[in-house]
Design an enzyme around this catalytic site. Structure first.
Site, PDB file in Angstrom:
ATOM      1  CG  HIS A 373      -2.727  19.038  70.541  1.00 36.64           C
ATOM      2  ND1 HIS A 373      -2.293  19.135  69.235  1.00 36.64           N
ATOM      3  CD2 HIS A 373      -3.816  18.246  70.507  1.00 36.64           C
ATOM      4  CE1 HIS A 373      -3.093  18.448  68.449  1.00 36.64           C
ATOM      5  NE2 HIS A 373      -4.024  17.892  69.183  1.00 36.64           N
ATOM      6  CE  LYS A 564       4.215  31.335  65.109  1.00 35.27           C
ATOM      7  NZ  LYS A 564       4.547  29.930  65.019  1.00 35.27           N
ATOM      8  NE  ARG A 565      -2.510  29.778  71.403  1.00 36.48           N
ATOM      9  CZ  ARG A 565      -1.795  29.304  72.427  1.00 36.48           C
ATOM     10  NH1 ARG A 565      -1.795  29.952  73.574  1.00 36.48           N
ATOM     11  NH2 ARG A 565      -1.107  28.196  72.313  1.00 36.48           N
ATOM     12  CE  LYS A 570       1.484  29.789  70.006  1.00 34.71           C
ATOM     13  NZ  LYS A 570       1.914  28.612  69.233  1.00 34.71           N
ATOM     14  CB  THR A 672      -0.234  23.486  61.625  1.00 36.76           C
ATOM     15  OG1 THR A 672      -1.064  24.450  62.301  1.00 36.76           O
ATOM     16  CG2 THR A 672      -0.379  22.138  62.303  1.00 36.76           C
ATOM     17  CE  LYS A 676      -2.231  25.738  58.725  1.00 37.86           C
ATOM     18  NZ  LYS A 676      -2.896  26.351  59.890  1.00 37.86           N
TER      19      LYS A 676
END
Length: 848
Positions: A373, A564-565, A570, A672, A676
Site C-alpha cells: 500500500h 484525509k490523514r 498529501k 479511496t 467516495k
C-alpha cells in the site's frame, strides 16, 4: 348467549421475534430486548438503552444468517479468504446492517410508531476507531464486498480497547483524547473464550533431535499472552451470506497471582494482567520511543499468531489435513504489518507440527499473498535485529534460514551482482542491522499486488523492482474500490431515491449500472433534481458546521473539501497556499468575479508527527483570520472539522462540490476518498497520482481538473537538482503568500510559529509544492469559472457519478477472487432447523 368464534391457530402465522422482519415483529423484538437484555422499561430507558435494544434486535436477524453460513462452510470445507489487517475501520454498524438486511424503512417506521427517531439512534452509535485511515477503511469495504459476493472469508485483526484517538482542537492545535468506544459495551460482537490461543514472546531457543533423529528447535518464551477472539457478523447486501470479523484481545494466562497478593505485593498480584492487556490497549502506539516499537512488534506477532493458530484449529475441526492448509486458506496480508505471518506460519508448521522445512515452505509460499500500500521506502517496515532477537528469537532464526535459501536463488539467477544481493536480503546490513518486512512478504508470498495501475507500475520500477525482476509472475494490479452500500445508499438517501427512480435499484450490487445516468446528463429536469439534492446535503452539513464549529457557512457556496490523514505528502498545505492567494486577490480587488467558497478540511495527524500537527495549526490559524475579516464579506470561509471518522465522512461526501486529491504524483498508492467523493457527484481537482489516473480515464479528461507534474516529471526534476528557491523567487504571488505566513500575519505576529514548515518548503520541499503551485492556482481559477455555469457543472457532476462503476469494492474483490485467490462463491440458504433435534454438540461446528 353468543358463542365466541373458534380460531384455527394452525392457520395464523406469527413471525418469530428473533427473525421476523415486519414492522409489528420488529417493535415487539425491540421492546423485548429493552426489557430483558437492557433491563429497562421506557420510563427509565436512556438513548443508549434504546440504541442497544435496537442493535440487539438487528443482531438477532444477523445471527440466523451467520449460523446458516457457518453450517454451510463447515459442511463443504469451503476454501476461505483469511484477511489479515492491523486495521479495520468498520464505521457504525447499525445503519449498514439495516441497508444490507433491506429493512431500513421498516425499522424507521417501527421506531417512529414507538415515539423514537431512527436518525437519532444512528447518531448515538459509538464508532469503533480501529483504524487510522484508508488502509483500515479499505479492509472494511472488502469485508462488506466479500459477504455480498458470497465469498467465504474471515477478517482477522486486533480488538483495540482504545482505538485511534479522538481529536479535539484547542487554540488551533490537535489534542488527542482517549477513544473509549467500548465504555457502553459493543452489541455487535460475541466473545469466544473457548477458542483462546497462547502467543509466545521473548526468551530463548534450544535445539534437539526428535525421535527420528531430525534437527528440531524448541522455543522457551519469557512471556506468554493469551488471545481471546471476539466475533462480529458481517452481512452481505441482498444475500444470506454472513461472514465473520474475528478480532483478538490480549489477556494474561493467569490474571491474578495469589502468592504475590498474600505476601502483600498487591500491585504484583495483577502485574501479569496489566502487562498482557497493554498489548491490545491502543491502536498504533507512538513508535518514536523504543517502548513503542516493542509494543507495535508485539501487536503484530500477537494477532498474526492468534489468527494462524485459529486457522489450524478450523482445519482440525473440519477434518482437513494440515498439509492442505494452502488449499483451505489463502492468507491475504493487508500491507506489511502482518508480514511476520511468513515466519510464524513456518514456525507453527516446523516446530509445533513437526513438518519438514521443505514441505512447510511449499505450503507457506502457496498460502500467503501480499498487498503493498505504499511507495515510500520509509513506510516499508523494518525492525532492528537486536529488538527482533530479544522479542522473537525463533522467528529471527527462521528468517535467517529463509534468507539463506533465498539469496542462493538470487545468486543463481543474477550471478556476480553483489549490490542486488545487498538490496534484496531480508536483513539490511548497511548500518544498524534491520529485518526488512516487505522483503520477507515478497519472498514468502505467491502473489504481490499494488492497489492502482500507476502504483503497481511504480512498484515494479521502484521500491520492489528487484523482486519484480526476480518474480515477475507474482506481480499483479488490483485497483482499490469502496462499497456503495455505505458511501451512497446509507450516506446519501436522497440521491439513492433519485437513482432508483431513474435507473432501477440493481446498481447497489452492480455499480456499473450507474452508466445509465449518461442519458440524463443534459436533461434539465434531472439536472434540477440533482442540483437540489446536492444543495439539501450541503444545508445539512452547514447545520453541522454551525453546531460544532460555531461558524455560519453559505450552502450556495462552492464546498471545496479535503478530508484525509494529515501528512506532508498529501499536501494539505498546498491547499492553504491557494486559500491565502485567493484571500489576497479578494483583498486587493473586492470586485473580483469569483464564486463564494467554503474550504473544508478534516483529518488526524499521528501523535508523534510534529510537522503534520503544525499543518493543522496553519489551517486553523488561516481560518481564524479569514473568517473574521469583514472585508471578505463571507466570500471565503475556512473550516477544520475535528475528529474526522467514518460517521462524519457519511455527512461530508454527499455535500462536496470539489474533491481535493492533490498529493505529489508518485506518492499516493491509490486513495479511496477520491472514489467516495466522485460517487456522490463531486468533481476532482487532482494530480496524476494513485487512482486519480484511472478515475480521470473513466470520467473523461474534460470532467476532471488536472494539474501538476507527472510521476516521470517529478523524477526528472528531482534528478536535475530541484531548487524550491527558484520557484519562490520567480513567482511574485507565491512569494507574497509565503512571506505573509513568515511575517506572522496568520499567527498573531509570531514569526517563528510556522518557520519549521516554511524552512522545509524553501530548503527541501520534498513533495514539490512550490513546483506545482502555479498549475494548481490556474486550475482552481478554472474551477471557479465552471462552478458559475450551473448547467455545465451539474452535467460534469452527473457524468462523474455515472462512470464510477469500476470503483466498487465488489469489482476489486471479483478481481482478487479470479486472479489471485482462485476462490468461488458459496451460496447460502437460510437454515431453519439448526435448533431442532437433540442438543448434542457437533465437534465440526465447534470449530468454525
Amino acid at each position: 348467549m353468543q358463542t365466541a368464534p373458534i380460531i384455527n391457530l394452525e392457520n395464523v402465522c406469527v413471525e418469530d421475534d428473533r427473525t421476523g422482519l415486519t414492522v409489528e415483529t420488529l417493535k415487539r423484538a425491540f421492546l423485548d430486548n429493552l426489557f430483558y437484555v437492557q433491563g429497562k422499561f421506557p420510563r427509565l430507558a436512556t438513548q443508549s438503552d434504546y440504541y442497544m435494544a435496537l442493535a440487539y434486535t438487528v443482531r438477532d436477524r444477523l445471527l440466523q444468517r451467520w449460523h446458516s453460513t457457518a453450517a454451510v462452510y463447515t459442511e463443504k470445507g469451503s476454501r476461505t479468504v483469511a484477511y489479515l489487517s492491523a486495521e479495520f475501520l468498520m464505521g457504525p454498524q447499525l445503519g449498514n446492517n439495516l441497508i444490507n438486511l433491506g429493512i431500513y424503512e421498516r425499522v424507521e417506521q417501527a421506531m417512529q410508531e414507538l415515539g423514537l427517531s431512527l436518525s437519532d439512534l444512528l447518531e448515538h452509535e459509538e464508532e469503533p476507531g480501529l483504524g487510522n485511515g484508508g488502509l483500515g477503511r479499505l479492509a472494511a469495504c472488502y469485508q462488506d464486498s466479500l459477504a455480498t459476493l458470497e465469498i467465504p472469508a474471515l477478517g482477522y485483526g486486533i480488538r483495540y480497547e482504545f482505538g485511534i484517538f479522538k481529536q479535539d482542537i484547542r487554540d488551533g492545535w490537535q489534542i488527542e483524547a482517549t477513544d473509549k468506544w467500548l465504555r457502553f459495551g459493543n452489541p455487535w460482537e460475541l466473545p469466544r473464550p473457548e477458542w483462546a490461543v497462547n502467543v509466545k514472546l521473548g526468551g530463548h531457543t534450544e535445539s534437539y533431535l526428535d525421535a527420528e533423529g531430525a534437527y528440531r528447535v524448541r522455543w522457551i518464551p519469557y512471556q506468554v499472552i493469551k488471545g481471546i477472539p471476539y466475533d462480529t457478523p458481517i452481512l452481505g447486501y441482498q444475500t444470506n451470506t454472513c461472514n465473520t470479523l474475528r478480532l483478538w484481545s490480549a489477556e494474561a494466562p493467569e490474571s491474578f497471582d495469589f502468592d504475590a497478593f498474600n505476601s502483600g505485593d498487591y500491585l504484583g498480584a495483577v502485574h501479569a494482567k496489566m502487562s498482557s492487556e497493554t498489548l491490545s490497549k491502543v491502536l498504533y502506539p507512538n513508535d518514536n520511543l523504543s517502548q513503542g516499537k516493542q509494543l507495535r512488534l508485539a501487536q503484530q506477532i500477537f494477532f498474526v499468531s492468534c489468527s494462524l493458530q485459529d486457522m489450524m484449529r478450523i482445519l482440525q475441526g473440519q477434518g482437513i489435513e494440515l498439509a492442505r492448509f494452502h488449499e483451505k486458506f489463502t492468507v491475504q496480508l493487508n500491507d506489511t504489518h502482518p508480514a511476520i505471518a511468513v515466519a510464524e506460519l513456518m514456525r507453527l508448521l516446523v516446530d509445533e507440527h513437526q513438518m519438514s522445512w521443505e514441505q512447510a515452505w511449499s505450503i507457506t509460499q502457496q498460502s500467503v499473498a501480499y498487498t503493498n500500500h505504499t511507495l515510500m521506502p520509509e513506510a516499508l517496515e523494518r525492525w532492528p535485529v537486536d529488538l527482533f532477537s530479544q522479542m522473537l528469537p525463533r522467528h529471527l532464526e527462521i528468517i535467517y534460514e529463509i534468507n539463506h535459501h533465498f539469496l542462493e536463488a538470487v545468486r543463481a539467477k543474477f550471478p556476480n551482482d553483489s549490490e542486488r544481493i545487498r538490496r534484496m536480503s531480508l536483513i539490511d546490513e548497511s548500518g544498524e542491522r534491520y529485518v526488512r518486512m516487505a522483503n520477507l512478504a515478497c519472498v514468502g508470498s505467491y502473489a504481490i499486488n499494488g492497489v492502482a495501475a500507476l502504483h503497481t507500475e511504480l512498484l515494479k520500477t521502484g521500491v520492489l523492482q528487484d523482486f519484480y525482476e526476480m518474480y515477475p509472475q507474482k506481480f499483479k494490479n488490483k485497483t482499490n474500490g469502496v462499497t456503495p452500500r455505505r458511501f451512497m445508499m446509507l450516506s446519501n438517501p436522497r440521491l439513492t431515491t433519485l437513482l432508483n427512480q431513474k435507473i432501477g435499484n440493481r446498481w447497489g450490487r452492480h455499480l456499473e449500472e450507474l452508466k445509465k445516468l449518461e442519458a440524463f446528463a443534459d436533461d434539465a429536469g434531472f439536472q434540477h433534481d440533482w442540483w437540489e439534492i446536492k444543495h439539501a446535503n450541503k444545508r445539512e452539513l452547514a447545520h453541522y458546521i454551525e453546531q460544532h464549529n460555531g461558524v455560519v457557512v453559505d450552502p450556495s457556496s462552492l464546498f471545496d473539501i479535503q478530508v484525509k490523514r494529515i501528512h506532508e505528502y498529501k499536501r494539505q498545505h498546498l491547499n492553504v497556499l491557494h486559500i491565502i492567494s485567493l484571500y489576497q486577490r479578494l483583498k486587493d480587488n473586492p470586485s473580483l468575479d469569483v464564486p463564494p467558497r467554503t474550504f473544508l478540511f478534516g483529518g488526524k495527524a499521528a501523535p508523534g508527527y510534529r510537522m503534520a500537527k503544525l499543518m493543522i495549526k496553519l489551517i486553523t490559524s488561516v481560518a481564524d483570520v479569514i473568517n473574521n475579516d469583514p472585508a471578505i464579506n463571507d466570500r471565503i470561509k475556512v473550516i477544520f472539522l475535528k475528529n474526522f471518522n467514518v460517521k462524519l465522512a457519511q455527512h461530508i461526501y454527499p455535500a462536496a462540490d470539489l474533491s481535493e486529491q492533490v498529493s505529489m504524483a508518485g506518492k499516493e498508492a491509490s486513495g479511496t476518498g477520491n472514489m467516495k467523493f466522485a460517487m456522490n457527484g463531486a468533481l476532482t481537482i487532482g494530480t496524476l497520482d494513485g487512482a486519480n489516473v484511472e478515475i480521470r480515464e473513466e470520467v473523461g479528461a474534460e470532467n476532471f481538473f488536472l494539474f501538476g507534474l507527472t510521476a516521470a516529471e517529478v523524477k526528472a526534476l528531482k534528478a536535475s537538482g530541484y531548487n524550491p528557491w527558484d520557484y519562490y523567487q520567480g513567482n511574485p504571488e507565491l512569494k507574497s503568500v509565503i512571506d505573509r505566513i513568515a511575517a506572522g500575519d496568520f499567527s498573531g505576529g509570531n514569526a517563528d510559529l510556522f518557520m519549521p514548515l516554511l524552512d522545509s518548503l524553501l530548503n527541501w520541499d520534498p513533495y514539490l509544492l512550490l513546483a506545482d503551485y502555479q498549475s494548481y492556482i490556474d486550475r482552481q481559477l478554472e474551477v471557479g469559472k465552471v462552478y458559475c455555469d450551473r448547467n455545465r457543472w451539474t452535467k460534469m457532476s452527473i457524468l462523474n457519478a455515472a462512470h464510477m462503476g469500476k470503483f466498487s469494492s465488489d469489482r476489486s474483490i471479483r478481481d482478487y477472487c479470479d486472479d489471485i485467490w482462485r476462490i468461488d462463491p458459496v451460496q447460502i440458504e437460510l437454515t431453519e432447523d439448526l435448533l431442532n433435534g437433540k442438543l448434542v454438540s457437533d465437534p465440526q461446528l465447534q470449530n468454525v
